[in-house]
Write a protein that holds these residues in place. Sequence first.
Motif, PDB file in Angstrom:
ATOM      1  N   GLN A 170     -42.193 -32.138  51.462  1.00 17.09           N
ATOM      2  CA  GLN A 170     -41.134 -31.544  52.286  1.00 17.09           C
ATOM      3  C   GLN A 170     -39.825 -31.657  51.511  1.00 17.09           C
ATOM      4  O   GLN A 170     -39.421 -32.752  51.136  1.00 17.09           O
ATOM      5  CB  GLN A 170     -40.999 -32.283  53.620  1.00 17.09           C
ATOM      6  N   GLU A 171     -39.182 -30.508  51.255  1.00 11.05           N
ATOM      7  CA  GLU A 171     -37.892 -30.478  50.594  1.00 11.05           C
ATOM      8  C   GLU A 171     -36.848 -29.992  51.584  1.00 11.05           C
ATOM      9  O   GLU A 171     -37.149 -29.157  52.439  1.00 11.05           O
ATOM     10  CB  GLU A 171     -37.891 -29.490  49.425  1.00 11.05           C
ATOM     11  N   GLY A 172     -35.640 -30.494  51.426  1.00 10.36           N
ATOM     12  CA  GLY A 172     -34.573 -30.022  52.288  1.00 10.36           C
ATOM     13  C   GLY A 172     -33.210 -30.391  51.745  1.00 10.36           C
ATOM     14  O   GLY A 172     -33.089 -31.116  50.765  1.00 10.36           O
ATOM     15  N   THR A 173     -32.195 -29.860  52.408  1.00 10.20           N
ATOM     16  CA  THR A 173     -30.814 -30.178  52.056  1.00 10.20           C
ATOM     17  C   THR A 173     -30.035 -30.453  53.333  1.00 10.20           C
ATOM     18  O   THR A 173     -30.346 -29.907  54.392  1.00 10.20           O
ATOM     19  CB  THR A 173     -30.141 -29.018  51.297  1.00 10.20           C
ATOM     20  N   VAL A 174     -29.050 -31.317  53.207  1.00  9.30           N
ATOM     21  CA  VAL A 174     -28.154 -31.637  54.319  1.00  9.30           C
ATOM     22  C   VAL A 174     -26.738 -31.549  53.792  1.00  9.30           C
ATOM     23  O   VAL A 174     -26.400 -32.174  52.778  1.00  9.30           O
ATOM     24  CB  VAL A 174     -28.418 -33.052  54.874  1.00  9.30           C
ATOM     25  N   GLY A 175     -25.904 -30.763  54.470  1.00  9.69           N
ATOM     26  CA  GLY A 175     -24.504 -30.638  54.084  1.00  9.69           C
ATOM     27  C   GLY A 175     -23.642 -31.667  54.791  1.00  9.69           C
ATOM     28  O   GLY A 175     -23.801 -31.899  55.986  1.00  9.69           O
ATOM     29  N   PHE A 176     -22.765 -32.303  54.050  1.00  9.43           N
ATOM     30  CA  PHE A 176     -21.843 -33.302  54.578  1.00  9.43           C
ATOM     31  C   PHE A 176     -20.423 -32.761  54.500  1.00  9.43           C
ATOM     32  O   PHE A 176     -19.996 -32.293  53.440  1.00  9.43           O
ATOM     33  CB  PHE A 176     -21.884 -34.585  53.733  1.00  9.43           C
ATOM     34  N   ILE A 177     -19.688 -32.828  55.579  1.00  9.08           N
ATOM     35  CA  ILE A 177     -18.238 -32.629  55.594  1.00  9.08           C
ATOM     36  C   ILE A 177     -17.709 -33.797  56.413  1.00  9.08           C
ATOM     37  O   ILE A 177     -17.962 -33.891  57.615  1.00  9.08           O
ATOM     38  CB  ILE A 177     -17.830 -31.297  56.242  1.00  9.08           C
ATOM     39  N   THR A 178     -17.024 -34.717  55.743  1.00  5.60           N
ATOM     40  CA  THR A 178     -16.569 -35.929  56.417  1.00  5.60           C
ATOM     41  C   THR A 178     -15.345 -36.490  55.713  1.00  5.60           C
ATOM     42  O   THR A 178     -14.944 -36.009  54.661  1.00  5.60           O
ATOM     43  CB  THR A 178     -17.706 -36.982  56.469  1.00  5.60           C
ATOM     44  N   ASN A 179     -14.769 -37.517  56.299  1.00 11.42           N
ATOM     45  CA  ASN A 179     -13.637 -38.222  55.693  1.00 11.42           C
ATOM     46  C   ASN A 179     -14.076 -39.581  55.207  1.00 11.42           C
ATOM     47  O   ASN A 179     -14.693 -40.334  55.961  1.00 11.42           O
ATOM     48  CB  ASN A 179     -12.498 -38.402  56.707  1.00 11.42           C
ATOM     49  N   LEU A 180     -13.755 -39.878  53.958  1.00 10.59           N
ATOM     50  CA  LEU A 180     -13.948 -41.229  53.444  1.00 10.59           C
ATOM     51  C   LEU A 180     -12.700 -42.019  53.818  1.00 10.59           C
ATOM     52  O   LEU A 180     -11.596 -41.652  53.420  1.00 10.59           O
ATOM     53  CB  LEU A 180     -14.136 -41.213  51.929  1.00 10.59           C
ATOM     54  N   PRO A 181     -12.845 -43.096  54.592  1.00 10.79           N
ATOM     55  CA  PRO A 181     -11.669 -43.802  55.082  1.00 10.79           C
ATOM     56  C   PRO A 181     -10.883 -44.545  54.010  1.00 10.79           C
ATOM     57  O   PRO A 181      -9.675 -44.706  54.140  1.00 10.79           O
ATOM     58  CB  PRO A 181     -12.239 -44.781  56.106  1.00 10.79           C
TER      59      PRO A 181
END
Length: 137
Positions: A96-107
């Motif tokens: 199983q291959e996949g991708t997850v997109g992250f948009i976040t703030n590093l504190p």
Amino acid sequence: MASPYCLAMVLCEAAHRDSATGKITILGTFSEFVCPRYPAQVNFVVYYAITDGLGKTALSIRLVDAKTDLVYQPGDHGVVFKAGAEVVFDNPLEVQEGTVGFITNLPAEGQYHCALWANNELLMSRRLLAITSVDES
């Protein structure tokens, strides 16, 4: 039931899945962010490939602040970002291959871990450093 096995986990700027072949192209791999100040908004993608699963498997990818000492513990303490999905393995030989997109703030500047979990068991963790850029002017 045994946990799936992680074949690959890559942090990258982007990933593209070809609609004709289904193959994923990984673009711009990295292991650190250089930011002028914090908190800093970051955008990136995690590519993963797992095998040895059977049936429904709950996946979770968490970006965790390493200062919490809870990087390898299930739960949400110290979690900066979390995403989840369910995959189904028809047989253990399947990948199983996949991708997850992250948009976040590093504190803050420091060390983080991007951890891939399956059914509340850690499969793989990748270190991610956040450093402050030095203005050379």
